[in-house]
Design a protein around this motif. Structure first.
Motif, PDB file in Angstrom:
ATOM      1  N   ARG A 108      -9.434 -55.196 -25.316  1.00 15.71           N
ATOM      2  CA  ARG A 108      -9.948 -55.254 -23.855  1.00 15.71           C
ATOM      3  C   ARG A 108      -9.638 -54.119 -23.135  1.00 15.71           C
ATOM      4  O   ARG A 108     -10.673 -53.725 -21.997  1.00 15.71           O
ATOM      5  CB  ARG A 108      -9.582 -56.672 -23.215  1.00 15.71           C
ATOM      6  CG  ARG A 108     -10.065 -57.064 -21.936  1.00 15.71           C
ATOM      7  CD  ARG A 108      -9.462 -58.499 -21.556  1.00 15.71           C
ATOM      8  NE  ARG A 108      -8.190 -58.111 -20.821  1.00 15.71           N
ATOM      9  CZ  ARG A 108      -7.127 -58.644 -21.667  1.00 15.71           C
ATOM     10  NH1 ARG A 108      -7.176 -59.314 -22.954  1.00 15.71           N
ATOM     11  NH2 ARG A 108      -5.894 -58.151 -21.346  1.00 15.71           N
ATOM     12  N   ARG A 109      -8.521 -53.701 -22.932  1.00 16.74           N
ATOM     13  CA  ARG A 109      -8.285 -52.581 -21.977  1.00 16.74           C
ATOM     14  C   ARG A 109      -8.771 -51.121 -22.500  1.00 16.74           C
ATOM     15  O   ARG A 109      -9.082 -50.470 -21.561  1.00 16.74           O
ATOM     16  CB  ARG A 109      -6.488 -52.674 -21.813  1.00 16.74           C
ATOM     17  CG  ARG A 109      -6.232 -53.839 -21.170  1.00 16.74           C
ATOM     18  CD  ARG A 109      -4.564 -53.776 -20.985  1.00 16.74           C
ATOM     19  NE  ARG A 109      -3.737 -53.610 -22.192  1.00 16.74           N
ATOM     20  CZ  ARG A 109      -3.324 -52.588 -22.677  1.00 16.74           C
ATOM     21  NH1 ARG A 109      -3.358 -51.517 -22.082  1.00 16.74           N
ATOM     22  NH2 ARG A 109      -2.437 -52.672 -23.900  1.00 16.74           N
ATOM     23  N   ILE A 110      -8.581 -50.696 -23.828  1.00 20.79           N
ATOM     24  CA  ILE A 110      -8.753 -49.408 -23.930  1.00 20.79           C
ATOM     25  C   ILE A 110      -9.905 -49.317 -25.156  1.00 20.79           C
ATOM     26  O   ILE A 110     -10.327 -48.176 -25.678  1.00 20.79           O
ATOM     27  CB  ILE A 110      -7.630 -48.691 -24.532  1.00 20.79           C
ATOM     28  CG1 ILE A 110      -6.941 -49.370 -25.760  1.00 20.79           C
ATOM     29  CG2 ILE A 110      -6.470 -48.576 -23.628  1.00 20.79           C
ATOM     30  CD1 ILE A 110      -5.809 -48.630 -26.677  1.00 20.79           C
ATOM     31  N   GLY A 111     -10.489 -50.523 -25.650  1.00 18.14           N
ATOM     32  CA  GLY A 111     -11.476 -50.362 -26.452  1.00 18.14           C
ATOM     33  C   GLY A 111     -11.183 -50.347 -28.051  1.00 18.14           C
ATOM     34  O   GLY A 111     -12.032 -50.258 -28.975  1.00 18.14           O
ATOM     35  N   VAL A 112     -10.059 -50.341 -28.257  1.00 20.17           N
ATOM     36  CA  VAL A 112      -9.352 -50.281 -29.768  1.00 20.17           C
ATOM     37  C   VAL A 112      -8.109 -51.008 -29.897  1.00 20.17           C
ATOM     38  O   VAL A 112      -7.378 -51.089 -28.928  1.00 20.17           O
ATOM     39  CB  VAL A 112      -9.402 -48.716 -30.297  1.00 20.17           C
ATOM     40  CG1 VAL A 112      -8.366 -48.193 -29.483  1.00 20.17           C
ATOM     41  CG2 VAL A 112      -9.095 -48.661 -31.760  1.00 20.17           C
ATOM     42  N   ASP A 113      -8.060 -51.604 -31.083  1.00 20.69           N
ATOM     43  CA  ASP A 113      -6.774 -52.376 -31.255  1.00 20.69           C
ATOM     44  C   ASP A 113      -5.634 -51.521 -31.613  1.00 20.69           C
ATOM     45  O   ASP A 113      -6.030 -50.468 -32.401  1.00 20.69           O
ATOM     46  CB  ASP A 113      -6.966 -53.339 -32.400  1.00 20.69           C
ATOM     47  CG  ASP A 113      -7.722 -54.596 -31.938  1.00 20.69           C
ATOM     48  OD1 ASP A 113      -7.712 -54.806 -30.746  1.00 20.69           O
ATOM     49  OD2 ASP A 113      -8.534 -55.178 -32.911  1.00 20.69           O
ATOM     50  N   TYR A 114      -4.309 -51.796 -31.240  1.00 19.65           N
ATOM     51  CA  TYR A 114      -3.190 -51.259 -31.919  1.00 19.65           C
ATOM     52  C   TYR A 114      -2.983 -51.703 -33.357  1.00 19.65           C
ATOM     53  O   TYR A 114      -3.066 -53.143 -33.703  1.00 19.65           O
ATOM     54  CB  TYR A 114      -2.054 -51.501 -31.092  1.00 19.65           C
ATOM     55  CG  TYR A 114      -1.822 -50.460 -29.898  1.00 19.65           C
ATOM     56  CD1 TYR A 114      -1.182 -49.542 -30.036  1.00 19.65           C
ATOM     57  CD2 TYR A 114      -2.376 -50.976 -28.690  1.00 19.65           C
ATOM     58  CE1 TYR A 114      -1.025 -48.694 -29.148  1.00 19.65           C
ATOM     59  CE2 TYR A 114      -2.154 -50.282 -27.483  1.00 19.65           C
ATOM     60  CZ  TYR A 114      -1.560 -49.037 -27.623  1.00 19.65           C
ATOM     61  OH  TYR A 114      -1.555 -48.027 -26.757  1.00 19.65           O
ATOM     62  N   VAL A 115      -2.347 -51.078 -34.305  1.00 16.35           N
ATOM     63  CA  VAL A 115      -2.209 -51.295 -35.385  1.00 16.35           C
ATOM     64  C   VAL A 115      -0.719 -50.818 -35.896  1.00 16.35           C
ATOM     65  O   VAL A 115      -0.326 -49.713 -35.481  1.00 16.35           O
ATOM     66  CB  VAL A 115      -3.170 -50.928 -36.479  1.00 16.35           C
ATOM     67  CG1 VAL A 115      -4.701 -51.565 -36.587  1.00 16.35           C
ATOM     68  CG2 VAL A 115      -3.497 -49.368 -36.562  1.00 16.35           C
ATOM     69  N   ALA A 116      -0.237 -51.558 -36.932  1.00 20.91           N
ATOM     70  CA  ALA A 116       1.040 -50.909 -37.356  1.00 20.91           C
ATOM     71  C   ALA A 116       1.123 -49.495 -37.957  1.00 20.91           C
ATOM     72  O   ALA A 116       0.215 -49.193 -38.641  1.00 20.91           O
ATOM     73  CB  ALA A 116       1.619 -51.821 -38.491  1.00 20.91           C
TER      74      ALA A 116
END
Length: 90
Positions: free
Chosen positions: A80-88
């Protein structure tokens, strides 16, 4: 021994989207200091850059666990904030 299980192993996440120019890293580690306090160290920034670091100290593990959960909730809202998910990180 403790009622809260902090992730004492480092947690490292990355968010990458070359088309959008997003190359971020985020790292969190919880540890005990010599005085028995729980120290949470967070580092973040652009991949390949020096980045920033924040260290917070807590008297009890419950307070530190609450802080860590809040940090992880924030990372979960990355799409929602930067347009991409964080992943491990690998």
């Amino acid at each position: 021994m403790f009622s809260y299980a902090l992730p004492y192993d480092p947690v490292e996440l990355v968010a990458r989207d070359a088309a959008r120019g997003v190359h971020r890293r985020w790292r969190m580690q919880a540890m005990r200091d010599l005085f028995g306090r729980v120290v949470v160290e967070t580092a973040w920034g652009r991949i390949g850059a020096p980045g920033r670091t924040l260290t917070r100290s807590f008297a009890g593990e419950a307070d530190a666990a609450r802080y860590v959960r809040a940090l992880l909730r924030r990372r979960a809202g990355a799409r929602r904030r930067i347009g991409v998910d964080y992943v491990a990180a690998r």
